[in-house]
Design a protein around this motif. Structure first.
Motif, mmCIF file in Angstrom:
data_model
loop_
_atom_site.group_PDB
_atom_site.id
_atom_site.type_symbol
_atom_site.label_atom_id
_atom_site.label_comp_id
_atom_site.label_asym_id
_atom_site.label_seq_id
_atom_site.Cartn_x
_atom_site.Cartn_y
_atom_site.Cartn_z
ATOM 1 N N GLY A 107 0.785 -1.228 0.000
ATOM 2 C CA GLY A 107 0.000 0.000 0.000
ATOM 3 C C GLY A 107 0.821 1.284 0.000
ATOM 4 O O GLY A 107 0.325 2.329 -0.405
ATOM 5 N N ILE A 108 2.033 1.220 0.497
ATOM 6 C CA ILE A 108 2.834 2.447 0.604
ATOM 7 C C ILE A 108 4.156 2.336 -0.177
ATOM 8 O O ILE A 108 4.405 3.105 -1.103
ATOM 9 C CB ILE A 108 3.139 2.802 2.089
ATOM 10 N N PRO A 110 5.582 0.445 -2.540
ATOM 11 C CA PRO A 110 5.732 0.344 -4.008
ATOM 12 C C PRO A 110 5.498 1.662 -4.740
ATOM 13 O O PRO A 110 5.984 1.841 -5.852
ATOM 14 C CB PRO A 110 4.648 -0.677 -4.407
ATOM 15 N N LEU A 111 4.761 2.581 -4.094
ATOM 16 C CA LEU A 111 4.427 3.837 -4.767
ATOM 17 C C LEU A 111 5.525 4.881 -4.623
ATOM 18 O O LEU A 111 5.504 5.906 -5.294
ATOM 19 C CB LEU A 111 3.103 4.377 -4.221
ATOM 20 N N ILE A 120 8.273 9.134 -12.457
ATOM 21 C CA ILE A 120 7.535 10.365 -12.147
ATOM 22 C C ILE A 120 8.349 11.604 -12.541
ATOM 23 O O ILE A 120 7.801 12.606 -12.988
ATOM 24 C CB ILE A 120 7.171 10.402 -10.639
ATOM 25 N N LYS A 124 8.508 16.321 -10.066
ATOM 26 C CA LYS A 124 7.282 15.997 -9.330
ATOM 27 C C LYS A 124 7.472 14.950 -8.248
ATOM 28 O O LYS A 124 6.537 14.626 -7.511
ATOM 29 C CB LYS A 124 6.215 15.483 -10.313
ATOM 30 N N GLU A 127 6.535 15.752 -4.344
ATOM 31 C CA GLU A 127 5.094 15.851 -4.058
ATOM 32 C C GLU A 127 4.459 14.465 -4.080
ATOM 33 O O GLU A 127 3.640 14.110 -3.231
ATOM 34 C CB GLU A 127 4.429 16.776 -5.094
ATOM 35 N N TRP A 128 4.856 13.666 -5.087
ATOM 36 C CA TRP A 128 4.332 12.301 -5.255
ATOM 37 C C TRP A 128 4.649 11.434 -4.029
ATOM 38 O O TRP A 128 3.758 10.794 -3.462
ATOM 39 C CB TRP A 128 4.937 11.696 -6.522
ATOM 40 N N PHE A 131 2.698 12.568 -0.942
ATOM 41 C CA PHE A 131 1.273 12.236 -1.039
ATOM 42 C C PHE A 131 1.000 10.805 -0.572
ATOM 43 O O PHE A 131 0.140 10.554 0.265
ATOM 44 C CB PHE A 131 0.792 12.433 -2.487
ATOM 45 N N TRP A 132 1.771 9.844 -1.110
ATOM 46 C CA TRP A 132 1.473 8.427 -0.824
ATOM 47 C C TRP A 132 1.911 8.004 0.571
ATOM 48 O O TRP A 132 1.247 7.201 1.222
ATOM 49 C CB TRP A 132 2.101 7.519 -1.900
ATOM 50 N N LYS A 135 -0.685 9.633 2.993
ATOM 51 C CA LYS A 135 -1.964 8.913 2.872
ATOM 52 C C LYS A 135 -1.885 7.556 3.586
ATOM 53 O O LYS A 135 -2.782 7.181 4.334
ATOM 54 C CB LYS A 135 -2.266 8.731 1.380
ATOM 55 N N GLY A 136 -0.799 6.841 3.344
ATOM 56 C CA GLY A 136 -0.620 5.530 3.962
ATOM 57 C C GLY A 136 -0.453 5.621 5.475
ATOM 58 O O GLY A 136 -1.033 4.831 6.219
ATOM 59 N N ALA A 139 -3.703 6.158 7.450
ATOM 60 C CA ALA A 139 -4.423 4.893 7.649
ATOM 61 C C ALA A 139 -3.703 4.009 8.668
ATOM 62 O O ALA A 139 -4.329 3.428 9.565
ATOM 63 C CB ALA A 139 -4.566 4.158 6.315
ATOM 64 N N PRO B 53 -9.275 1.427 7.299
ATOM 65 C CA PRO B 53 -8.726 2.793 7.198
ATOM 66 C C PRO B 53 -8.012 3.083 5.873
ATOM 67 O O PRO B 53 -7.909 4.243 5.492
ATOM 68 C CB PRO B 53 -7.739 2.861 8.377
ATOM 69 N N MET B 54 -7.526 2.061 5.160
ATOM 70 C CA MET B 54 -6.912 2.291 3.855
ATOM 71 C C MET B 54 -7.973 2.599 2.796
ATOM 72 O O MET B 54 -7.639 2.956 1.673
ATOM 73 C CB MET B 54 -6.068 1.092 3.410
ATOM 74 N N LEU B 111 0.580 -0.366 -8.602
ATOM 75 C CA LEU B 111 0.931 0.735 -9.500
ATOM 76 C C LEU B 111 -0.161 1.035 -10.519
ATOM 77 O O LEU B 111 -0.104 2.049 -11.208
ATOM 78 C CB LEU B 111 2.253 0.425 -10.199
#
Lengths: 213, 213
Positions: A107-108, A110-111, A120, A124, A127-128, A131-132, A135-136, A139, B53-54, B111
């Protein structure tokens, strides 16, 4: 039998997970550095790609057999070297540990890994990543509020903890404001006191450049 | 005891993995649809977010306890309902199954899932999805060349197969040229003949719109 060989990069959070496990279980291993940036990425060499077609670290070669993907390695080590265990005994508790583990490892992480940031682009990527990870972690903080004791699940060090510390390491590289995540921070701090976690830190690895130590 | 409840979206490849497992193991369950697009995404509702939560599907509520993250659910089901098994007995073989599983569930699927495509944006999402699925399948085809029989690992259906079929489903939605991946295609075709795989298909789910059936 020859010693297990861990193909690792000091900064790779997935390699870091496996280093902690090997150290916790006191498995003597040889460290083989794979530089993910130098020479266009040594993980892309023909030799390494044959062993690891995803061109990623870590790979653990054990009893002459290569195993790649970090959680597959952790599960294998826990089956073959059960002491100390990385999973509780009860199936529901095991599920909770694997849920936290997978939240991080699918969930976190790999991004925000190197190859995704390269795609990316320089402009950028900050920021990318922010963000992830944010977000992760929002949660994850909620999940841990229901499961944590001293560590991710109660007071036993589990697989989830072996993923948490390297993910916090990544967050710090992105200058994430960790004060938003008090529980993650507290667990990370507790874990960082343990000997195996200290020795597995990127800055303690043989391929870490001198100026970062 | 009440029936297990699976929170699922017909198109979600992670929900699809768990549907196959429940059907293979003949576990009677209630299907609770969570529409990932309607109402701004029902997975973002306050009620569902408390459980997960995810804000992702699937969640399996079993014996009153919610478990989220698809591989955590598969591992749990395999421990508690061992027949038929989703993992071989030998630890190295189990590691290989988990390696293939993780290649898909951490290396490819995250991804190209809905929330990442939404962040990438309408204009670029097709190129992005193609890039990661193709890259992952090139590696996966090589890995499977060393492990496959009729299925991903020899002739036993394992956890890896439960991830492969939904990932091929995603690839087909992206119009990936599957002729580049003859082994993945062949295994997918074999698996698609099995009853549990047929019943778990997105188009066979109660929340699949009539015009797609």
């Amino acid at each position: 039998m020859s010693k297990p060989v861990l193909y690792s990069y000091f900064r790779s959070s997935c390699s870091w997970r496996v280093r902690i496990a090997l150290l916790m279980k006191k498995i003597d291993f040889e460290y083989s550095a794979v530089h993910l940036v130098k020479d266009g990425g040594q993980q892309r060499s023909e030799e390494y790609s044959t062993t690891n077609p995803m061109q990623q670290v870590p790979t653990l070669v054990i009893n002459g057999q290569p195993i790649s993907q970090s959680i597959a390695i952790l599960e294998y080590l826990d089956e073959v070297y059960p002491d100390p265990p990385l999973l509780p005994k009860d199936s529901l508790q095991r599920a909770k540990v694997r849920e936290i583990t997978e939240t991080i490892c699918s969930g976190i992480q790999p991004l925000q890994n190197l190859v995704v940031l390269q795609k990316i682009g320089e402009e950028k990527k900050n920021e990318w990543g922010h963000f992830w990870i944010n977000k992760g972690f929002v949660a994850l903080e909620k999940i841990l509020n229901k499961t944590a004791g001293k560590y991710c699940l109660g007071d036993q060090v589990t697989m989830a903890d072996l993923c948490l510390v390297p993910q916090v390491g990544n967050a710090l590289r992105f200058n994430i404001d960790m004060s938003m995540f008090p529980l993650i921070s507290k667990i990370n701090e507790e874990l960082s006191k343990l000997e195996a976690f200290k020795k597995a830190h990127p800055f303690a690895q043989p391929d870490c450049p001198e100026d970062l130590r």
